[in-house]
Design a protein around this motif. Structure first.
Motif, PDB file in Angstrom:
ATOM      1  N   ASP A 230       0.804  -1.222   0.000  1.00 52.60           N
ATOM      2  CA  ASP A 230       0.000   0.000   0.000  1.00 52.60           C
ATOM      3  C   ASP A 230       0.841   1.278   0.000  1.00 52.60           C
ATOM      4  O   ASP A 230       0.294   2.384   0.086  1.00 52.60           O
TER       5      ASP A 230
ATOM      6  N   SER B 157       2.690   4.288  -1.585  1.00 54.70           N
ATOM      7  CA  SER B 157       2.434   4.975  -2.856  1.00 54.70           C
ATOM      8  C   SER B 157       3.711   5.042  -3.698  1.00 54.70           C
ATOM      9  O   SER B 157       4.827   4.946  -3.179  1.00 54.70           O
TER      10      SER B 157
ATOM     11  N   ALA C 188       0.443   9.842  -6.131  1.00 48.93           N
ATOM     12  CA  ALA C 188       0.184   9.608  -4.711  1.00 48.93           C
ATOM     13  C   ALA C 188      -0.911   8.558  -4.522  1.00 48.93           C
ATOM     14  O   ALA C 188      -0.933   7.826  -3.530  1.00 48.93           O
ATOM     15  N   LYS C 189      -1.812   8.484  -5.495  1.00 53.18           N
ATOM     16  CA  LYS C 189      -2.916   7.514  -5.417  1.00 53.18           C
ATOM     17  C   LYS C 189      -2.495   6.127  -5.925  1.00 53.18           C
ATOM     18  O   LYS C 189      -3.107   5.119  -5.571  1.00 53.18           O
ATOM     19  N   THR C 190      -1.458   6.085  -6.753  1.00 49.93           N
ATOM     20  CA  THR C 190      -0.991   4.807  -7.308  1.00 49.93           C
ATOM     21  C   THR C 190      -0.153   4.082  -6.267  1.00 49.93           C
ATOM     22  O   THR C 190       0.800   4.649  -5.710  1.00 49.93           O
ATOM     23  N   LYS C 191      -0.499   2.853  -5.985  1.00 54.94           N
ATOM     24  CA  LYS C 191       0.199   2.069  -4.971  1.00 54.94           C
ATOM     25  C   LYS C 191       1.153   1.056  -5.604  1.00 54.94           C
ATOM     26  O   LYS C 191       1.049   0.724  -6.786  1.00 54.94           O
TER      27      LYS C 191
END
Length: 220
Positions: A17, A19, A73-76
């Motif tokens: 999780d 980023s 920032a949303k891409t894990k």
């Protein structure tokens, strides 16, 4: 020399999780190019700088800087880690040549180091392997390198080392490998002196075919 003597201990890691932005920042701050990925304390993969670069939007994108940062920032890590990545690991008690062989066979540049309890204790990379072999070969010290051919006969090594000792010189290291073209063994002998004419003459007198002599001196 064992892996534990050359590995980076307590490597920086990421979780599924984490980023992409966080992973990229870790790499930049610690000047590293790969991060082991953990899931419940177990290594399940490695993320490289190349993986992160591929996850970033194309330079031709019309997104604003704010939008780009939000997207990264949303891409894990779980979104970009190769789905069928085979995790190749090594024990800290294995020798570095085993690590080198594993990397070469699997075309990878780093190995997570796992102890007998399954815990990640280090990371060994191709750079660590290169540095180890440089130290083993002693090429950073002043020396004379003599390359010559040796027939496959009992007592040859003893004769050669004895010959060098008779001349009052110290051997830094030796490397012996089979030359298929010559159908003979080729020996690389490094001696911790810059003037080894007496050793070279003695080798020739004993019938050894000296191919080359290189004097290596570190610049001050």
């Amino acid at each position: 020399m064992k892996v534990k003597n050359r590995m980076l201990g307590n490597p920086i890691t990421v979780e599924l999780d984490t980023s992409v932005t966080e992973a990229s920042t870790l790499m930049k701050e610690h000047n590293i190019r790969r991060l082991p990925v953990l899931d419940k304390g177990k290594v399940i993969g490695i993320i490289t700088l190349s993986d992160l670069n591929q996850a970033a939007p194309s330079s031709a994108t019309t997104l604003s800087t704010h939008e780009l940062n939000y997207l990264l920032a949303k891409t894990k890590i779980k979104d970009i880690i190769p789905k069928k990545q085979k995790v190749i690991t090594i024990s800290p008690e294995k020798y570095i040549e085993t690590a080198a062989k594993l990397m070469r066979e699997n075309k990878i540049s780093g190995l997570p180091v796992i102890d007998d309890n399954g815990k990640l204790v280090g990371l060994v990379t191709e750079t660590d392997i290169f540095d180890a072999f440089i130290d083993i070969l002693g090429v950073k010290r002043d020396h004379t390198r003599i390359d010559f051919y040796v027939s496959d006969r009992p007592g040859a090594m003893a004769e050669i080392t004895g010959l060098v000792a008779q001349k009052g010189k110290s051997i830094t290291n030796t490397v012996l490998y089979f030359d298929n073209k010559k159908n003979m063994y080729r020996m690389v002998l490094r001696i911790e002196e810059l003037n080894c004419d007496d050793v070279i003459d003695a080798l020739k007198d004993r019938g050894y075919e000296v191919e080359s002599v290189i004097i290596h001196q570190e610049e001050l």
